[in-house]
Design an enzyme around this catalytic site. Structure first.
Site, PDB file in Angstrom:
ATOM      1  N   GLY A  24       6.766  32.066 -48.832  1.00  0.00           N
ATOM      2  CA  GLY A  24       5.952  31.442 -47.779  1.00  0.00           C
ATOM      3  C   GLY A  24       5.293  32.501 -46.924  1.00  0.00           C
ATOM      4  O   GLY A  24       5.696  32.722 -45.779  1.00  0.00           O
ATOM      5  N   SER A  52       1.340  33.123 -47.217  1.00  0.00           N
ATOM      6  CA  SER A  52      -0.024  32.685 -46.877  1.00  0.00           C
ATOM      7  C   SER A  52      -0.028  31.406 -46.042  1.00  0.00           C
ATOM      8  O   SER A  52       0.805  30.513 -46.214  1.00  0.00           O
ATOM      9  CB  SER A  52      -0.821  32.424 -48.164  1.00  0.00           C
ATOM     10  OG  SER A  52      -0.782  33.540 -48.996  1.00  0.00           O
ATOM     11  N   SER A 101       3.486  28.900 -54.491  1.00  0.00           N
ATOM     12  CA  SER A 101       3.839  28.625 -55.890  1.00  0.00           C
ATOM     13  C   SER A 101       5.250  28.080 -55.975  1.00  0.00           C
ATOM     14  O   SER A 101       6.174  28.619 -55.348  1.00  0.00           O
ATOM     15  CB  SER A 101       3.738  29.911 -56.729  1.00  0.00           C
ATOM     16  OG  SER A 101       2.439  30.434 -56.679  1.00  0.00           O
ATOM     17  N   GLU A 142       6.188  42.946 -56.302  1.00  0.00           N
ATOM     18  CA  GLU A 142       5.327  41.855 -56.747  1.00  0.00           C
ATOM     19  C   GLU A 142       4.112  42.361 -57.525  1.00  0.00           C
ATOM     20  O   GLU A 142       3.530  41.643 -58.320  1.00  0.00           O
ATOM     21  CB  GLU A 142       4.866  41.043 -55.525  1.00  0.00           C
ATOM     22  CG  GLU A 142       4.163  39.763 -55.904  1.00  0.00           C
ATOM     23  CD  GLU A 142       3.718  38.928 -54.720  1.00  0.00           C
ATOM     24  OE1 GLU A 142       4.229  39.122 -53.609  1.00  0.00           O
ATOM     25  OE2 GLU A 142       2.839  38.071 -54.934  1.00  0.00           O
TER      26      GLU A 142
HETATM   27  C1  LIG Z   1      -2.390  31.218 -58.230  1.00  0.00           C
HETATM   28  C2  LIG Z   1      -2.047  31.630 -56.831  1.00  0.00           C
HETATM   29  C3  LIG Z   1      -0.728  31.622 -56.430  1.00  0.00           C
HETATM   30  C4  LIG Z   1      -0.392  31.987 -55.129  1.00  0.00           C
HETATM   31  N1  LIG Z   1       0.923  31.932 -54.754  1.00  0.00           N
HETATM   32  C5  LIG Z   1       1.257  32.234 -53.481  1.00  0.00           C
HETATM   33  C6  LIG Z   1       2.611  32.115 -53.054  1.00  0.00           C
HETATM   34  O1  LIG Z   1       3.494  31.744 -53.820  1.00  0.00           O
HETATM   35  N2  LIG Z   1       2.897  32.392 -51.755  1.00  0.00           N
HETATM   36  C7  LIG Z   1       1.958  32.805 -50.878  1.00  0.00           C
HETATM   37  O2  LIG Z   1       2.301  33.073 -49.726  1.00  0.00           O
HETATM   38  N3  LIG Z   1       0.653  32.916 -51.236  1.00  0.00           N
HETATM   39  C8  LIG Z   1       0.286  32.644 -52.526  1.00  0.00           C
HETATM   40  N4  LIG Z   1      -1.025  32.736 -52.917  1.00  0.00           N
HETATM   41  C9  LIG Z   1      -2.037  33.062 -51.921  1.00  0.00           C
HETATM   42  C10 LIG Z   1      -2.671  34.425 -52.072  1.00  0.00           C
HETATM   43  O3  LIG Z   1      -1.767  35.454 -51.703  1.00  0.00           O
HETATM   44  C11 LIG Z   1      -3.922  34.412 -51.199  1.00  0.00           C
HETATM   45  O4  LIG Z   1      -4.828  33.497 -51.793  1.00  0.00           O
HETATM   46  C12 LIG Z   1      -4.568  35.745 -51.063  1.00  0.00           C
HETATM   47  O5  LIG Z   1      -3.759  36.645 -50.344  1.00  0.00           O
HETATM   48  C13 LIG Z   1      -5.950  35.646 -50.385  1.00  0.00           C
HETATM   49  O6  LIG Z   1      -5.862  34.966 -49.179  1.00  0.00           O
HETATM   50  P1  LIG Z   1      -6.870  33.745 -48.862  1.00  0.00           P
HETATM   51  O7  LIG Z   1      -6.799  32.794 -49.995  1.00  0.00           O
HETATM   52  O8  LIG Z   1      -6.544  33.247 -47.504  1.00  0.00           O
HETATM   53  O9  LIG Z   1      -8.324  34.373 -48.869  1.00  0.00           O
HETATM   54  P2  LIG Z   1      -9.028  35.179 -47.703  1.00  0.00           P
HETATM   55  O10 LIG Z   1      -8.072  36.138 -47.104  1.00  0.00           O
HETATM   56  O11 LIG Z   1      -9.692  34.205 -46.790  1.00  0.00           O
HETATM   57  O12 LIG Z   1     -10.129  35.978 -48.498  1.00  0.00           O
HETATM   58  C14 LIG Z   1     -11.358  35.391 -48.948  1.00  0.00           C
HETATM   59  C15 LIG Z   1     -12.200  36.492 -49.562  1.00  0.00           C
HETATM   60  O13 LIG Z   1     -12.536  37.472 -48.550  1.00  0.00           O
HETATM   61  C16 LIG Z   1     -12.139  38.761 -48.968  1.00  0.00           C
HETATM   62  N5  LIG Z   1     -11.633  39.515 -47.820  1.00  0.00           N
HETATM   63  C17 LIG Z   1     -10.750  39.092 -46.889  1.00  0.00           C
HETATM   64  N6  LIG Z   1     -10.496  40.071 -46.003  1.00  0.00           N
HETATM   65  C18 LIG Z   1     -11.207  41.146 -46.401  1.00  0.00           C
HETATM   66  C19 LIG Z   1     -11.343  42.477 -45.905  1.00  0.00           C
HETATM   67  N7  LIG Z   1     -10.685  42.891 -44.834  1.00  0.00           N
HETATM   68  N8  LIG Z   1     -12.148  43.334 -46.577  1.00  0.00           N
HETATM   69  C20 LIG Z   1     -12.824  42.929 -47.680  1.00  0.00           C
HETATM   70  N9  LIG Z   1     -12.741  41.674 -48.203  1.00  0.00           N
HETATM   71  C21 LIG Z   1     -11.940  40.795 -47.560  1.00  0.00           C
HETATM   72  C22 LIG Z   1     -11.008  38.531 -49.973  1.00  0.00           C
HETATM   73  O14 LIG Z   1     -10.880  39.623 -50.853  1.00  0.00           O
HETATM   74  C23 LIG Z   1     -11.469  37.259 -50.666  1.00  0.00           C
HETATM   75  O15 LIG Z   1     -12.379  37.562 -51.691  1.00  0.00           O
HETATM   76  C24 LIG Z   1      -1.395  32.379 -54.204  1.00  0.00           C
HETATM   77  C25 LIG Z   1      -2.733  32.396 -54.625  1.00  0.00           C
HETATM   78  C26 LIG Z   1      -3.056  32.021 -55.919  1.00  0.00           C
HETATM   79  C27 LIG Z   1      -4.501  32.041 -56.321  1.00  0.00           C
END
Ligand SMILES: Cc1cc2nc3c(=O)[nH]c(=O)nc-3n(C[C@H](O)[C@H](O)[C@H](O)COP(=O)(O)OP(=O)(O)OC[C@H]3O[C@@H](n4cnc5c(N)ncnc54)[C@H](O)[C@@H]3O)c2cc1C
Length: 396
Positions: free
Chosen positions: A131, A133, A165, A247
């Site tokens: 937990g 994100s 997940s 990870e």
């Molecule tokens: C299949 C899958 C499984 C997952 N499982 C888990 C889980 O079990 N537990 C959990 O906690 N999370 C999980 N996640 C979440 C994952 O860790 C996040 O999706 C990821 O860290 C990106 O965060 P966000 O989706 O909020 O995107 P955002 O942070 O909003 O990013 C959106 C876009 O902006 C870009 N961006 C953001 N900040 C910057 C910066 N400073 N510089 C340049 N570019 C930037 C990113 O690269 C991305 O392209 C999972 C995601 C997926 C797809």
């Protein structure tokens, strides 16, 4: 400018006997798993399979025996993981617990937590979810807003996690929670949350492939006893970063698309064209290099070093390869082998065009074309990883 050193590491020859044992186990245990199912890689879920792995002593392999582990080498663990991924075994139920929650508890957990939890992970009985994100905190993880209010004997936790997940099958979540105000990177703590606690609600999120293996998790005034704090109150940020090295570096970061490469080799047969030969050579060389890099990181982790940057490079390069494979194979294979509009869950062709020449190949390709965009998001996005690499090189 700083640089990196990926020290070469070869698996000791004695691990080959274990490899043969694992292959025999897989041939016996999952003979009927289809190519499409195997393509799910480490997202394939089967609690009974995880318990069988526990019985074989292949979970918690490197942990001390007093915590239910088996005190085997990291090289032996690597061989088991590699074979599981190559075969597309359904490892998801125990994956997170074995890969990162267990090592985190070994490093930061209390003696009571280690004794109570680690043997259960090693038996394949429990499923952990991460937990971290939240809707407003993904890349910017320090922005988590889930809050733990201190009360008599523990915390009352409220907030929302997302993309979690396996939350729908997990017994326990390790949640990153703000337990005090202060600097962004302080005041965060890691708490073990029993997923059956009153106030925990899990809602599935369907992904592009139609599967729902990640979720939204709502925490509404959930009571978490003091004994469920991992490490120190306020030290969550440092601990999470240590956890991320586990990870990001494993063979799952370059083998998630291996099934379509295997299917491709099968479909083109023993006499590939010039273009196919070139492609096979390039992919094999890249995989072999990534394997050496990943082994080097595993070696550093086993020596208690902190290879955050090295692990980050493995994930970035590995997911680039994993994402390149499905579209590259799609472009190489003769059109009469392909039907891209097959509904991957029902197997029904919903588009028009060519007949299905090879159902296993097609369904595997269709699945991975849809699943692979997520490979560079889970575990930290490409842009964030490259920012970390640049920082470690002293470039920012
Ligand atoms: C299949 C899958 C499984 C997952 N499982 C888990 C889980 O079990 N537990 C959990 O906690 N999370 C999980 N996640 C979440 C994952 O860790 C996040 O999706 C990821 O860290 C990106 O965060 P966000 O989706 O909020 O995107 P955002 O942070 O909003 O990013 C959106 C876009 O902006 C870009 N961006 C953001 N900040 C910057 C910066 N400073 N510089 C340049 N570019 C930037 C990113 O690269 C991305 O392209 C999972 C995601 C997926 C797809």
């Amino acid at each position: 400018m700083r640089s990196f050193a990926f020290e070469p590491f070869d698996l000791p020859p004695e691990t080959e006997r274990l490899r043969a044992e694992v292959r025999a186990f897989l041939a016996e245990t999952i003979p009927h798993r289809t190519a499409r199912e195997r393509a799910e890689s480490w997202m394939g879920l089967d609690p009974a399979f995880s318990r069988k792995m526990g019985e074989r002593g292949w979970l918690g392999m490197t942990w001390p025996k007093k915590y239910g582990g088996h005190e085997r080498s990291f090289a032996e663990r690597y061989v088991v993981i590699e074979e599981m991924l190559a075969a597309g075994a359904p490892v998801s139920f125990h994956w997170i617990a074995d890969r990162q929650s267990g090592p985190l508890l070994l490093r930061f957990g209390t003696e009571e937590q280690r004794q109570a939890i680690l043997p259960r992970i090693a038996r394949g009985e429990v499923c952990f979810c991460i937990g971290m994100s939240e809707p407003g905190a993904g890349s910017d993880l320090a922005g988590v807003r889930t809050r733990g209010h201190k009360v008599e004997g523990g915390w009352r936790v409220s907030g929302q996690k997302i993309w979690t997940s396996n939350a729908h099958v997990a017994t326990t979540m390790i949640a990153l929670v703000r337990t005090s105000e202060g600097e962004r990177h302080t005041g965060l703590s890691q708490l073990l949350i029993d997923m059956t606690s009153p106030g925990v609600t899990v809602r599935p999120i369907e992904n592009l492939t139609g599967a729902a293996d990640f979720n939204e998790v709502f925490l509404d005034d959930v009571f978490v006893p003091e004994s469920m704090l991992i490490g120190q109150d306020g030290n969550g940020w440092k601990q999470v970063n240590a956890e991320l090295a586990y990870e990001r570096s494993g063979p799952e970061r370059y083998l998630s698309s291996i099934r379509i490469f295997q299917e491709f080799l099968r479909v083109i047969g023993p006499e590939p064209t010039e273009a196919e030969r070139l492609f096979i050579g390039q992919v094999t060389a890249q995989m072999w290099t990534l394997r050496q890099m990943s082994l080097s990181v595993a070696g550093k982790l086993s020596r208690g070093e902190d290879p955050m940057a090295d692990a980050t490079i493995v994930k970035d390069l590995g997911t680039t390869l994993e994402q390149m494979l499905p579209p590259a194979i799609q472009a190489l294979v003769p059109p009469d082998h392909l039907v891209f509009f097959e509904d991957i869950n029902s197997g029904v062709t919903i588009g028009h065009g060519a007949p299905i020449a090879d159902r296993d190949f097609n369904s595997t390709l269709a699945y991975l074309v849809q699943a692979s965009p997520s490979f560079s998001l889970r575990g930290g996005t490409r842009e964030i990883l490259r920012g970390i690499i640049a920082r470690e090189l002293g470039l920012r």
